[in-house]
Each structure stands twice: as structure tokens, then as C-alpha cells.
Design an enzyme around this catalytic site. Structure first.
Site, PDB file in Angstrom:
ATOM      1  N   ASP A 213       0.866  -1.205   0.000  1.00 30.93           N
ATOM      2  CA  ASP A 213       0.000   0.000   0.000  1.00 30.93           C
ATOM      3  C   ASP A 213       0.889   1.236   0.000  1.00 30.93           C
ATOM      4  O   ASP A 213       2.101   1.134   0.196  1.00 30.93           O
ATOM      5  CB  ASP A 213      -0.873   0.004   1.267  1.00 30.93           C
TER       6      ASP A 213
ATOM      7  N   ASP B 221       0.493   3.648   2.266  1.00 28.83           N
ATOM      8  CA  ASP B 221       0.225   4.220   3.580  1.00 28.83           C
ATOM      9  C   ASP B 221      -0.841   5.312   3.426  1.00 28.83           C
ATOM     10  O   ASP B 221      -1.913   5.008   2.875  1.00 28.83           O
ATOM     11  CB  ASP B 221       1.527   4.719   4.219  1.00 28.83           C
TER      12      ASP B 221
HETATM   13  N1  LIG Z   1       1.052   1.287   5.862  1.00 23.42           N
HETATM   14  C1  LIG Z   1       1.592   0.452   6.721  1.00 23.42           C
HETATM   15  N2  LIG Z   1       2.032   0.891   7.928  1.00 23.42           N
HETATM   16  C2  LIG Z   1       2.630   0.027   8.815  1.00 23.42           C
HETATM   17  N3  LIG Z   1       2.789  -1.279   8.568  1.00 23.42           N
HETATM   18  C3  LIG Z   1       2.350  -1.752   7.390  1.00 23.42           C
HETATM   19  N4  LIG Z   1       2.377  -2.996   6.867  1.00 23.42           N
HETATM   20  C4  LIG Z   1       1.812  -2.939   5.650  1.00 23.42           C
HETATM   21  N5  LIG Z   1       1.419  -1.690   5.358  1.00 23.42           N
HETATM   22  C5  LIG Z   1       1.738  -0.932   6.430  1.00 23.42           C
END
Ligand SMILES: Nc1ncnc2[nH]cnc12
Ligand SMILES: CSC[C@H]1O[C@H](OP(=O)(O)O)[C@H](O)[C@@H]1O
Length: 306
Positions: free
Chosen positions: A220, A222
Site C-alpha cells: 500500500d 500508507d
Molecule cells: N502502511 C503500513 N504501515 C505500517 N505497517 C504496514 N504494513 C503494511 N502496510 C503498512
């Protein structure tokens, strides 16, 4: 079919599976070990697999086989000490990460070289306490040689996924994801990817004199992009399905390479040999009896009188 509960030979290589990787397919499972430690029970049994050439590899599921431990609850001291006690000197750890950079899209892989620790001090993160003090070096938390070997296996990935090198991994406490302000701040600090797992795992591996590298799999962006929805678990798990398959391909190629004679120094722990022993500050006469008894589990030669 139940597996034998013992394995006769030392096992020098281990894989830690994270979110979406609770077991490894494509290898023969030859034993399932329950290893009690002075720091409690491991998050899963340690499954011993054999590569096609018969080399043993230990596998442990970081969050448990049902993903029942939060990142803050993972019994990392038990996991790392148990691996060390069966002979492990090299760990390849997998992790699902958020990307903090447009140029690292979901489904690309990253071998980080640096860490920014944003955990909150609530995770036990040293073996050296309560009667013994040591300060090991942690300037370069990951093993560079393993990183290069991982990169050399990039061709094993399918679907156009790339492996990025030399990136900085932010480790947050969680379990909630970051706010947009935090995500942007991490970018301004030089963070490239983010997870909730590399601390204390990498620190404890260093204290246990185990070469450690992490293979991060982006799932992703974030939440730093104002014009896009923030990360959520469905998005992470969706990309992890593809990532887990790709991880499988990568592990096949990587293990074949790592067990070659030319990498014997990695599997023997050569670069970190006795590094923790020489980082102990406590005078021998002042080291507590219980501390010695605990540490003997990992370092039987260091405390002969325990
Ligand atoms: N955006 C994110 N923040 C923290 N850990 C993660 N693991 C996978 N995506 C994450
Ligand atoms: C399910 S998203 C957050 C979760 O994913 C990562 O897990 P792991 O590092 O074990 O693959 C991240 O660190 C969080 O624990």
C-alpha cells in the site's frame, strides 16, 4: 500427518514469515520443534524444511500460525533465542510494508539498509538486562551480503515486481496505522517504507550474533497521498496474496544460492562471531547468576560456570 518433534543436526538458516506468510510451500517439512526458552514460548512451532539439495531451513511464523500476536505482542526474544539455540546464524525475515514513495508501488519488494525506530519502548528489546549489561553495535542493522544475494535473485519474481535496495524502513508501534501527518513526516525524515515488525527483531538478532536481512513486500501507499484513500487491511491482504506467491519464487532461488559453499561464512555467522561477548560491560564477577543461566541458552560457551 504429524511430523517428528526433533531434528538431529544443527540448522544454520532460518526464515521468519510475517503477515500473509504463515508457512512456506514447495519444501519438504521434516520436523516441527517446540523449543521452550528462558524468554517463554515461541510464536509458532519451528518447522524444519529441507531444500531440494537436502539443506535444512527453519521456519517460524512471526504472528503465530493464526496471526494471533499483534506486532507489540510477538514474543521476539523467544523466537530469536530459540533459533539461535538450534544453530541458526542467518535469518531472512519477510515483512508486509507500506510504501512512502511513489516509485515503490505495491507488489514491489525492498531490501532495506537502514531503520528509523518509532516503536514506543514497550517491547522487550534486549537479552542483556537484569544482572548483565551489553551494548552491541547497530549502525548497519542489516547484512549487506545477504541483501546483494537477494537482489541477484530478482529474476525469480513474476508480474514485473522489482527489488529496490538501500532504502530506509520506519518501524512504528501500531497496531493502528499512521496519521497522514505522521506519514508525511516520515517521508521528510528520509523514510521509504514502513512496518511494525523490524524492531526489536533485528536488534535481538544482532545481540544473538545472527546475520539478519529483511525482505519487505509493499502492499500500500500508507496515507501520505491526500488525493487517495488511506491504507486498510483489505488492501494489504489483497496485495499480500500476490506477494506471498512471489515470495515463494524468491525463496526457492535464494535458498539455492545461500546454501552454496561460497556463502559458508554467512551460515557460520562469521562476521558476528563473539561480537556480543565483547560488548558486555559488566565485570565477570558482577554478572548475576540468573542472567548467566538465561544467556547460557544461547551462548553455552560464554558462561562455563553457570
Ligand atoms: N502502511 C503500513 N504501515 C505500517 N505497517 C504496514 N504494513 C503494511 N502496510 C503498512
Ligand atoms: C496487516 S498490516 C500491518 C502488519 O503487517 C506487517 O506485518 P509483518 O511485518 O509481520 O509482515 C506490519 O509490520 C504489521 O505488523
Amino acid at each position: 500427518m504429524s511430523l517428528p518433534e526433533t531434528y538431529a543436526s544443527p540448522v544454520s538458516l532460518a526464515i521468519i514469515g510475517g503477515t500473509g506468510i504463515s508457512h512456506l510451500e514447495g519444501f519438504k517439512s521434516v520436523a516441527s520443534l517446540t523449543v521452550p526458552t528462558p524468554w517463554g514460548a515461541t510464536s509458532s512451532p519451528i518447522v524444519i524444511l529441507e531444500t531440494p539439495t537436502g539443506a535444512p531451513v527453519a521456519f517460524i511464523a512471526r504472528h503465530g500460525i493464526h496471526h494471533q500476536f499483534t506486532p507489540s505482542e510477538v514474543p521476539t526474544r523467544a523466537n530469536i533465542s530459540a533459533l539461535r539455540s538450534i544453530g541458526v546464524r542467518t535469518i531472512i525475515a519477510f515483512s508486509a510494508v507500506g510504501s512512502l514513495r511513489e516509485e515503490i508501488p505495491p507488489r514491489d519488494f525492498v531490501v532495506p539498509s537502514q531503520i528509523i525506530d518509532r516503536t514506543k519502548g514497550i517491547r522487550p528489546s534486549t537479552f542483556f538486562e537484569s544482572g548483565i549489561v551489553a551494548h552491541v553495535g547497530f549502525s548497519d542493522p542489516f547484512d549487506e551480503k545477504i541483501g546483494k544475494i537477494v537482489k541477484s535473485c530478482e529474476g525469480a519474481l513474476v508480474g514485473g515486481s522489482k527489488i529496490h535496495e538501500g532504502k530506509t524502513l520506519v518501524c512504528m508501534e501500531g497496531p493502528q496505522f499512521s496519521t497522514r501527518a505522521e506519514s508525511k513526516m516520515y517521508r521528510s525524515w528520509g523514510g521509504d517504507i514502513i512496518n511494525m515488525s523490524v524492531i526489536p527483531e533485528s536488534k535481538l538478532a544482532r545481540e544473538a550474533e545472527i546475520h539478519y536481512a529483511m525482505i519487505c513486500m509493499a502492499t500500500d501507499y500508507d496515507c501520505f497521498r491526500d488525493d487517495a484513500p488511506p491504507v486498510n487491511v483489505a488492501e494489504v491482504m489483497g496485495h499480500m496474496k500476490a506477494n506471498a506467491l512471489n515470495a515463494q519464487h524468491l525463496v526457492g532461488a535464494l535458498l539455492e544460492e545461500l546454501v552454496k559453499e561460497e556463502h559458508a561464512d554467512l551460515l557460520s555467522g562469521a562476521a558476528l562471531k563473539e561480537s556480543s561477548k565483547w560488548s558486555i560491560c559488566t565485570a565477570p564477577a558482577g554478572i548475576g547468576k540468573e542472567a548467566k543461566e538465561r544467556l547460557k541458552f544461547m551462548f553455552p560457551d560464554y558462561f562455563p560456570d553457570a
